[in-house]
Design a protein around this motif. Structure first.
Motif, mmCIF file in Angstrom:
data_model
loop_
_atom_site.group_PDB
_atom_site.id
_atom_site.type_symbol
_atom_site.label_atom_id
_atom_site.label_comp_id
_atom_site.label_asym_id
_atom_site.label_seq_id
_atom_site.Cartn_x
_atom_site.Cartn_y
_atom_site.Cartn_z
ATOM 1 N N ALA A 1 -8.801 -10.106 -1.162
ATOM 2 C CA ALA A 1 -7.677 -9.630 -2.003
ATOM 3 C C ALA A 1 -7.465 -7.994 -1.096
ATOM 4 O O ALA A 1 -5.784 -8.047 -0.878
ATOM 5 N N GLU A 2 -8.652 -8.040 -0.999
ATOM 6 C CA GLU A 2 -8.420 -6.131 0.272
ATOM 7 C C GLU A 2 -7.895 -6.484 1.479
ATOM 8 O O GLU A 2 -6.815 -5.907 1.765
ATOM 9 N N THR A 3 -7.867 -7.483 2.247
ATOM 10 C CA THR A 3 -7.480 -8.101 3.336
ATOM 11 C C THR A 3 -5.899 -8.115 2.734
ATOM 12 O O THR A 3 -5.144 -7.751 4.204
ATOM 13 N N SER A 4 -5.204 -8.863 2.103
ATOM 14 C CA SER A 4 -4.072 -8.949 2.149
ATOM 15 C C SER A 4 -3.426 -7.712 1.662
ATOM 16 O O SER A 4 -1.991 -7.639 2.318
ATOM 17 N N LEU A 5 -3.623 -6.949 0.995
ATOM 18 C CA LEU A 5 -2.865 -5.718 -0.080
ATOM 19 C C LEU A 5 -2.975 -4.655 1.964
ATOM 20 O O LEU A 5 -1.602 -3.792 1.724
ATOM 21 N N LEU B 1 2.937 -5.518 -4.402
ATOM 22 C CA LEU B 1 2.652 -4.386 -3.756
ATOM 23 C C LEU B 1 1.644 -4.057 -5.103
ATOM 24 O O LEU B 1 0.137 -4.413 -5.291
ATOM 25 N N MET B 2 2.067 -4.255 -6.159
ATOM 26 C CA MET B 2 1.180 -4.305 -7.392
ATOM 27 C C MET B 2 0.403 -4.856 -7.823
ATOM 28 O O MET B 2 -0.594 -4.899 -8.445
ATOM 29 N N ARG B 3 1.474 -6.242 -7.205
ATOM 30 C CA ARG B 3 0.284 -7.945 -7.615
ATOM 31 C C ARG B 3 -0.356 -8.056 -6.705
ATOM 32 O O ARG B 3 -2.021 -8.417 -7.426
ATOM 33 N N LEU B 4 -1.083 -7.431 -6.116
ATOM 34 C CA LEU B 4 -1.848 -7.413 -4.493
ATOM 35 C C LEU B 4 -3.325 -6.550 -5.216
ATOM 36 O O LEU B 4 -3.813 -6.720 -5.324
ATOM 37 N N GLN B 5 -2.830 -5.272 -5.767
ATOM 38 C CA GLN B 5 -3.322 -4.054 -6.299
ATOM 39 C C GLN B 5 -3.852 -4.463 -7.193
ATOM 40 O O GLN B 5 -5.735 -4.413 -8.134
ATOM 41 N N VAL C 1 -6.179 -7.006 -6.307
ATOM 42 C CA VAL C 1 -7.531 -6.582 -5.741
ATOM 43 C C VAL C 1 -8.706 -5.923 -6.619
ATOM 44 O O VAL C 1 -9.636 -5.940 -7.095
ATOM 45 N N MET C 2 -7.833 -4.893 -7.679
ATOM 46 C CA MET C 2 -9.100 -4.903 -9.375
ATOM 47 C C MET C 2 -9.805 -5.761 -9.709
ATOM 48 O O MET C 2 -10.966 -5.583 -10.312
ATOM 49 N N SER C 3 -9.015 -7.351 -10.428
ATOM 50 C CA SER C 3 -9.271 -8.402 -11.357
ATOM 51 C C SER C 3 -10.492 -8.570 -10.047
ATOM 52 O O SER C 3 -11.651 -8.799 -10.582
ATOM 53 N N ARG C 4 -10.735 -8.582 -8.657
ATOM 54 C CA ARG C 4 -11.762 -9.364 -8.037
ATOM 55 C C ARG C 4 -12.924 -8.643 -7.864
ATOM 56 O O ARG C 4 -13.509 -9.046 -8.145
ATOM 57 N N SER C 5 -12.575 -7.205 -7.613
ATOM 58 C CA SER C 5 -13.403 -6.268 -7.563
ATOM 59 C C SER C 5 -14.440 -6.417 -9.282
ATOM 60 O O SER C 5 -15.669 -5.729 -8.911
#
Length: 810
Positions: free
Chosen positions: A295-299, A463-467, A470-474
């Motif tokens: 997810a971080e790589t995609s963002l 962009l917002m979806r990717l963010q 990242v937050m949910s996976r984190s």
């Protein structure tokens, strides 16, 4: 020559015809003339008399039964019962709290502890640890079996190990003497029999005989499972174990071993369960880490690709729209629209992912929900997934210790299957329904604001979806990392959920000893059997024993009873006993006298059912009693077959009755005077084959008529009723009969059958005389008072024998 006539002392009564039956009376059969029957009841006196008669048999049976009971007790061993208590911890786990250390969940439910403690894994270890499969016949041989272990293919049985005098060779044979193996001392013994045993030659010793028994360990385990009783009351934390055995110390040792092995196995199972849970969490943590990195790589890539693209801010647009959303504008409409749009797409994405998972329940794994934010935020779904992970870990741990058929494995497998096929699908379907409702609401809200925000670039929304991704996976990664750390701590400090509260103590006294009960039971049963046997023998005894058998069964009245005369050591009769006999014949004489009138002659035939009943004794003494009373009495020996009255009175047998009837001698020639002047004897005479015919001839009728004319009393001694027709002919001639029955000797059945023959003859049954009785029991009232005997002064002359003095001459 006419005999002198003495005045008759018979009371005057009705007139009689010469037959002896009173005028005005019709003849009645024997049974009708018998004494009235009494109502039958419980004859306690008869039972007591029977028990006294068979007292030695009763004593013998009691001794035999008690001996058998004592012998049985020698094979009975007392049972010793010992108990122990195990405490079960039911505290809930304390992960992440400050109330205590971090622990793991209980591995089984409280009700499954009983199944665990009686499992083969525990019992097999106890059997092997204490060598319960090996039984040396002698305790001194225990050191020889140090290191003995069973192997696969063990052949159980009783064996004998022998060494030679030089201790160089050994021989292993069965108890029956069949040699199964031989070898050199110090080498392995019983390899073919499945023994892992190598005793040294020094331990064996020369000329040694070592008997022992080996049993398959699994058979011992099965028996131990059945013997161990496990009790867990409802809502209780105390598990009670009970074991019974014949050796108190060994029983307590085995039960303590079972409890220790149970606690050790429970702790090992918990540690393995926590280790399996740690491995599962480690795998999930790795998966979450890779998802977060992706997810971080995609963002990061999205931002790199869109950094040079124009934006609303670069084009001079007001701080609304995409730029405002990207830069965090405070415009509520813009913020709400893009937020709703992002939420709508996320919801649709989550619904699609959840529906794909729901189509195939095999895809329901914790990893499948990592990329679904709605699933990560659903407490119910996360709780169900967490429960699934725990139960799968417990299932894998249980399969390392048990087979798939074990109850614990089956219960865990069923719970996992229920979660996958029922619980989780229901939770997912509920979540989909909630998301669909939420999607409908968001779509309606976005439709109202789409006119103003239609030109917002999709890349801002992405962009917002990717963010958010990242937050949910984190967040998921952080949660798994925390749980993994807690599980590792619990594994490091894992303790069993059970502990021994009370150890088993060897009882000092047996809890079950059946030896006294068996002895008492044997005594009671043998006593009951002996009494029953005595009563059975008495019931089936064909001989005459009791007065009631005469009155009830034979239908005869008892005219009197002649007691047994006890003699002194010199052979002389006891005077008191002789007086009892005299009084008995006086009683019989009185009973007979009152059945005749004074105008005629009292004529009667005396017989008995069989030989040896004492009819001749009764005849002679009864005739003498009549003579003593002043009656002109003649005693006729009608027993033409074996008559011995002549020997009793010391007279010649010939000529006699048969000689007179046959015309070989005149009437006066057959008369024999006796020592008593009023008593005349007619012997039986010359024995002839035609004797029965002569008794039934016309001469016999003339003879009887002559006797009736000359004498007051005529007593005829006849053969036994079972000897032939003679007694019936004589009874018909005299028309009266007296039956002599001897207690303990007369056959009742034969007497009954012979008496029935008399019913068809013109014979009046006067009654029965009981001979040879003992004045005790049923006959105690047939005796007379001692000390009241009659006597004469010494100066009076005595010229004739007294009644009772003829008893010893038969």
């Amino acid at each position: 020559m006419t005999a002198p006539h003495f005045p008759s002392n018979l009371p005057a009564d009705q007139q009689r015809d010469p037959s002896g039956v009173a005028y005005g009376q019709s003849y009645q059969p024997t049974w009708a003339q018998a004494a009235p029957m009494e109502e039958p009841g419980i004859s306690w006196g008869r039972y007591i008399a029977a028990l006294k008669r068979y007292k030695w048999l009763i004593l013998l049976v009691i001794l035999a039964g008690s001996g058998i009971g004592f012998g049985v007790t020698q094979f009975m061993t007392p049972a010793y019962q010992t108990t122990g208590t195990i405490w079960i911890s039911v505290d809930s786990p304390n992960r992440g709290t400050i109330t205590g250390p971090i622990t793991g969940d209980p591995i089984v439910t409280p009700g499954a502890w009983a199944d665990l403690i009686k499992s083969s894994s525990i019992m097999d270890n106890v059997v092997r640890k204490y060598s319960l499969y090996l039984w040396p016949e002698y305790a001194r041989d225990s050191s020889v079996f140090a290191g003995f272990q069973p192997r696969a293919g063990l052949r159980g049985g009783s064996y004998v190990l022998k060494t030679d005098a030089s201790n160089s060779k050994y021989t292993l044979s069965t108890k029956e003497g069949i040699v199964v193996e031989s070898g050199v001392s110090g080498d392995s013994v019983g390899r073919k029999q499945g023994f892992a045993w190598k005793p040294s030659a020094a331990v064996l010793g020369p000329s040694r005989v070592i008997p022992f028994t080996v049993v398959n360990p699994r058979a011992i385990s099965a028996g131990l499972m059945a013997r161990v009783d496990v009790t867990l009351p409802q809502n209780s934390q105390f598990l009670k174990l009970t074991l019974a055995g014949t050796d108190a110390q060994r029983t307590a040792m085995i039960l303590n071993g079972v409890m220790r092995e149970f606690v050790a196995t429970a702790g090992d199972l918990k540690r393995r369960n926590l280790a399996e849970e740690s491995r599962t969490l480690s795998d999930q943590l790795d998966t979450a880490s890779r998802a977060l990195h992706s997810a971080e790589t995609s963002l990061e890539g999205f931002r790199k690709n869109t950094i040079t693209l124009p934006s609303e801010a670069m084009m001079g647009a007001p701080a609304t729209g995409v730029a405002a959303a990207a830069n965090g504008s405070n415009d509520p409409m813009v913020g709400n629209y893009f937020g709703q749009k992002a939420q709508y797409e996320t919801v649709q994405h989550d619904i699609g992912m959840l529906q794909n998972i729901l189509r195939d329940p095999s895809n329901i794994t914790p990893d499948a929900f990592i990329g679904i934010p709605s699933a990560q935020s659903s407490l119910a779904l996360q709780a169900a997934l967490q429960d699934l992970s725990k139960r799968e870990a417990a299932l894998r741990a249980a399969r390392e210790s048990y087979t798939d058929e074990h109850r614990i494995v089956q219960d865990l497998r069923l719970s996992v299957q229920t979660l996958r096929t029922q619980t989780l699908p229901q939770v997912i379907q509920t979540l989909i329904t909630d998301l669909q409702g939420r999607s409908t609401d968001l779509n309606r809200q976005m439709a109202s604001a789409s006119t103003e925000l239609r030109n917002i670039p999709p890349r801002t929304i992405e962009l917002m979806r990717l963010q958010r991704d990242v937050m949910s996976r984190s967040s998921l990664y952080s949660m798994l990392q925390q749980r993994y750390a807690e599980t590792r701590l619990a594994e490091a400090g894992a303790v069993a959920d059970v502990s021994i509260l009370d150890t088993a103590v060897a009882p000092t006294a047996p809890t079950k000893n059946t030896a006294p009960t068996i002895l008492l039971l044997a005594l009671v049963v043998s006593f009951g059997a002996s009494v029953g046997l005595a009563l059975l023998l008495d019931h089936t005894d064909p001989r005459l024993r009791y007065p009631e058998q005469v009155t009830r069964e034979l239908g005869l009245s008892i005219l009197g009873a002649v007691p047994t005369i006890k003699r002194s050591r010199a052979g002389d009769p006891d005077p008191e006993e002789a007086a009892q006999v005299i009084e008995s014949f006086r009683t019989i004489r009185m009973a007979i006298t009152n059945q005749y009138d004074a105008s005629g002659t009292a004529m009667l035939t005396v017989s008995s059912p069989g030989a040896g009943d004492g009819k001749s004794l009764v005849c002679s003494n009864l005739a003498l009693s009549f003579a003593e009373a002043g009656y002109r009495t003649v005693l006729v020996d009608g027993d033409t077959r074996r008559g011995q009255l002549h020997a009793m009175f010391g007279a010649n047998r010939r000529p006699g009755l048969l000689d007179l009837l046959g015309g070989d001698a005149p009437f006066e020639a057959v008369l024999r005077p006796t020592t008593h002047e009023r008593l005349t004897l007619i012997p039986c005479g010359t024995r002839r084959h035609r004797g029965p015919e002569l008794l039934h001839s016309q001469a016999m009728s003339q003879f009887i008529a002559e006797l009736r004319r000359r004498y007051d009393v005529v007593v005829v001694d006849s053969p036994p009723l079972g000897a032939g027709v003679d007694p019936f002919v004589l009874a018909a001639a005299t028309q009266n009969m007296l039956i002599v029955l001897r207690t303990g000797a007369t056959d009742r059945k034969m007497a009954e059958s012979k008496l029935k023959l008399l019913d068809r003859l013109p014979v009046r049954m006067l009654g029965a005389v009981l001979n040879d009785i003992r004045a005790q029991g049923e006959y105690k009232y047939y005796s007379y008072l001692y000390g009241y005997t009659t006597s004469e002064d010494d100066d009076l002359p005595r010229s004739s024998p007294q009644v009772g003095e003829l008893t010893g001459r038969i």
